[in-house]
Motif scaffolding. Structure first.
Motif, short mmCIF file in Angstrom:
data_model
loop_
_atom_site.label_atom_id
_atom_site.label_comp_id
_atom_site.label_asym_id
_atom_site.label_seq_id
_atom_site.Cartn_x
_atom_site.Cartn_y
_atom_site.Cartn_z
N CYS A 31 0.83 -1.21 0.00
CA CYS A 31 0.00 0.00 0.00
C CYS A 31 0.87 1.27 0.00
O CYS A 31 1.79 1.41 0.80
CB CYS A 31 -0.91 -0.02 1.22
SG CYS A 31 -1.97 1.43 1.31
N THR A 32 0.57 2.17 -0.92
CA THR A 32 1.32 3.44 -1.03
C THR A 32 0.57 4.61 -0.39
O THR A 32 0.97 5.77 -0.57
CB THR A 32 1.57 3.77 -2.52
OG1 THR A 32 0.29 3.88 -3.16
CG2 THR A 32 2.41 2.70 -3.21
N ASP A 33 -0.54 4.31 0.26
CA ASP A 33 -1.39 5.35 0.89
C ASP A 33 -1.88 6.40 -0.12
O ASP A 33 -2.02 7.58 0.21
CB ASP A 33 -0.64 6.04 2.06
CG ASP A 33 -0.41 5.07 3.21
OD1 ASP A 33 -1.30 4.24 3.47
OD2 ASP A 33 0.67 5.13 3.82
N CYS A 34 -2.13 5.98 -1.32
CA CYS A 34 -2.56 6.93 -2.37
C CYS A 34 -3.98 7.45 -2.13
O CYS A 34 -4.37 8.46 -2.67
CB CYS A 34 -2.47 6.28 -3.74
SG CYS A 34 -3.71 4.99 -4.00
N ASP A 35 -4.77 6.69 -1.38
CA ASP A 35 -6.13 7.08 -1.02
C ASP A 35 -7.17 6.87 -2.14
O ASP A 35 -8.33 7.23 -1.98
CB ASP A 35 -6.18 8.55 -0.55
CG ASP A 35 -7.06 8.71 0.69
OD1 ASP A 35 -7.16 7.73 1.48
OD2 ASP A 35 -7.65 9.77 0.87
N CYS A 59 -8.59 4.22 -3.11
CA CYS A 59 -9.64 3.28 -2.70
C CYS A 59 -10.72 3.99 -1.88
O CYS A 59 -11.91 3.78 -2.09
CB CYS A 59 -9.05 2.11 -1.91
SG CYS A 59 -7.98 2.62 -0.57
N HIS A 63 -6.51 2.85 5.57
CA HIS A 63 -6.78 1.99 4.41
C HIS A 63 -7.05 0.53 4.74
O HIS A 63 -7.02 -0.33 3.86
CB HIS A 63 -5.66 2.12 3.35
CG HIS A 63 -5.46 3.55 2.95
ND1 HIS A 63 -4.29 4.23 3.20
CD2 HIS A 63 -6.31 4.44 2.39
CE1 HIS A 63 -4.43 5.49 2.80
NE2 HIS A 63 -5.65 5.64 2.30
N CYS A 78 -6.74 0.51 -7.37
CA CYS A 78 -5.50 0.29 -6.60
C CYS A 78 -4.35 -0.07 -7.54
O CYS A 78 -4.19 -1.23 -7.94
CB CYS A 78 -5.73 -0.82 -5.56
SG CYS A 78 -4.26 -1.13 -4.55
N SER A 80 -1.17 -0.11 -7.07
CA SER A 80 0.00 -0.81 -6.52
C SER A 80 -0.23 -2.31 -6.37
O SER A 80 0.69 -3.07 -6.10
CB SER A 80 0.33 -0.25 -5.15
OG SER A 80 -0.62 -0.71 -4.21
N LEU A 97 -4.63 -4.21 -3.16
CA LEU A 97 -5.96 -4.81 -3.00
C LEU A 97 -6.18 -5.87 -4.07
O LEU A 97 -5.96 -5.62 -5.26
CB LEU A 97 -7.04 -3.72 -3.12
CG LEU A 97 -7.11 -2.71 -1.99
CD1 LEU A 97 -8.03 -1.55 -2.35
CD2 LEU A 97 -7.57 -3.37 -0.69
S1 SF4 Z 1 -5.75 2.20 -3.48
FE1 SF4 Z 1 -4.36 0.57 -2.87
S2 SF4 Z 1 -2.40 1.61 -2.62
FE2 SF4 Z 1 -3.95 3.22 -2.62
S3 SF4 Z 1 -4.44 3.50 -0.46
FE3 SF4 Z 1 -5.90 2.00 -1.25
S4 SF4 Z 1 -4.97 0.02 -0.79
FE4 SF4 Z 1 -3.35 1.56 -0.60
#
Ligand code: SF4
Ligand code: SF4
Length: 330
Positions: free
Chosen positions: A182-186, A188, A201, A218, A220, A223
């Motif tokens: 997870c890159t914490d891109c938000d 999702c 997340h 997502c 990366s 998910l």
């Molecule tokens: S979309 Fe994927 S990479 Fe981005 S915050 Fe959610 S789980 Fe993490």
């Protein structure tokens, strides 16, 4: 061996001209009283649902044989244009499912408050379907993310129940998250309409309906779908279809599958740009297992993603019907 009646589009006679004969052969006269004509009237932006033109003909045939039909479906778990009964009426009318055109009422079976009758620990049947005297299930045969195939079994399992029972089936489709990726891109959180993802997340499981929207966003790969999802979901479809058909206070059913406009996704999705098969025709049977088995065989098992027969085998194992069938052309 069960009989499955077949209108073959290759014969060149329009389906509409043979529908009443098909219904007579399959025994529509055995349906009596108030008849739930269970449909999927199509999500907003879907164009491949079974058209009101055919449904009007089915209504006419049912009435000619003494039945008192109403066209019905239930509200969705996901928040689009069929989420509440009021949403669904607007969508159904926009798609041409008007009582004045069909010749019978349109009733959203779980009502204004998503009301059902609890028949076991997991399954709640939508009120108006429970209160009917017989049911004619009209299904559009399609591929389906994530259960591989959608036909009569899926129509009964997912479509005759309240949101709570839809959730029970869909809980096996909830994403699995790998926090290391997870890159914490938000992304999702931005796409989830259920507010089912926390700020860190992690998924809030009791809110997640397993729609898969977050997985598509997502980038990366953190998910993912659960690996055995399709098999588990198909087994739940069979389990719930069994609970519905064995716990309704009536046992008069007819199943009609339309093998036309065969899309990779079900009618909850926007119409796909391509079909997985040319049009084949219409199948009808009193046996839900036989009609879905024949549907898969005619389309071709290899054209579905995954194994579409898991639900059919499970429904057979539970005693819902036979996998062996005889095709009777009409
Ligand atoms: S979309 Fe994927 S990479 Fe981005 S915050 Fe959610 S789980 Fe993490
Ligand atoms: S699958 Fe993802 S987007 Fe869909 S409800 Fe669950 S968390 Fe939200």
């Amino acid at each position: 061996m069960s009989e499955v009646y077949f209108i073959d589009v290759k014969k060149g006679v329009p389906i509409i001209e043979k529908l009443e004969t098909l219904l007579e052969k399959v025994g529509v006269g055995s349906l009596n009283g108030i008849i739930a004509l269970k449909m999927h009237m199509g999500e907003c932006n879907n164009k491949t649902f079974v058209k009101p033109l055919y449904v009007q003909k089915i209504v006419e045939a049912v009435k000619n044989h003494g039945g008192d039909p109403f066209v019905t479906d239930t509200t969705t778990m996901y928040k689009e244009e069929r989420y509440t009964a009021m949403d669904y009426y607007r969508t159904a009318y926009a798609h041409g499912f008007l009582p004045s055109y069909l010749g019978c009422p349109v009733i959203i079976a779980d009502g204004l408050k998503d009301e059902g009758v609890q028949v076991n620990e997991k399954v709640e049947i939508a009120r108006s379907i429970y209160d009917s005297d017989s049911m004619l299930v009209v299904s559009h045969a399609t591929g389906h993310y994530p259960s591989s195939f959608g036909g009569a079994i899926k129509n009964v399992a997912m479509g005759c129940v309240t949101k709570k029972t839809k959730m029970y089936q869909h809980e096996v489709t909830r994403p699995v998250r790998n926090p290391d990726l997870c890159t914490d891109c938000d992304n999702c959180r931005a796409v989830c309409k259920q507010d089912a993802i926390r700020e860190d997340h992690e998924l809030i499981l009791e809110r997640c309906i397993g729609c898969g929207s977050c997985i598509s966003e997502c980038e990366s790969g953190a998910l993912k779908l659960p690996e055995d999802m399709s098999e588990k979901l198909q087994n739940r479809l069979a389990e719930v279809a069994h609970a519905v058909l064995k716990n309704l206070p009536y046992s008069n059913f007819v199943f009609v599958n339309f093998l036309i406009d065969i899309t990779p996704f079900c009618d909850c999705a926007e119409s796909a740009p391509e079909y997985i098969s040319p049009d084949i025709g219409v199948l009808a049977s009193k046996d839900i297992v036989a009609v879905d088995m024949a549907t898969i065989d005619m389309i071709g098992k290899h054209l579905f993603k995954g194994d579409p027969t898991v639900q059919v085998h499970e429904a057979h194992r539970l005693g819902l019907g036979m996998r062996e069938y005889e095709i009777v052309r009409v």
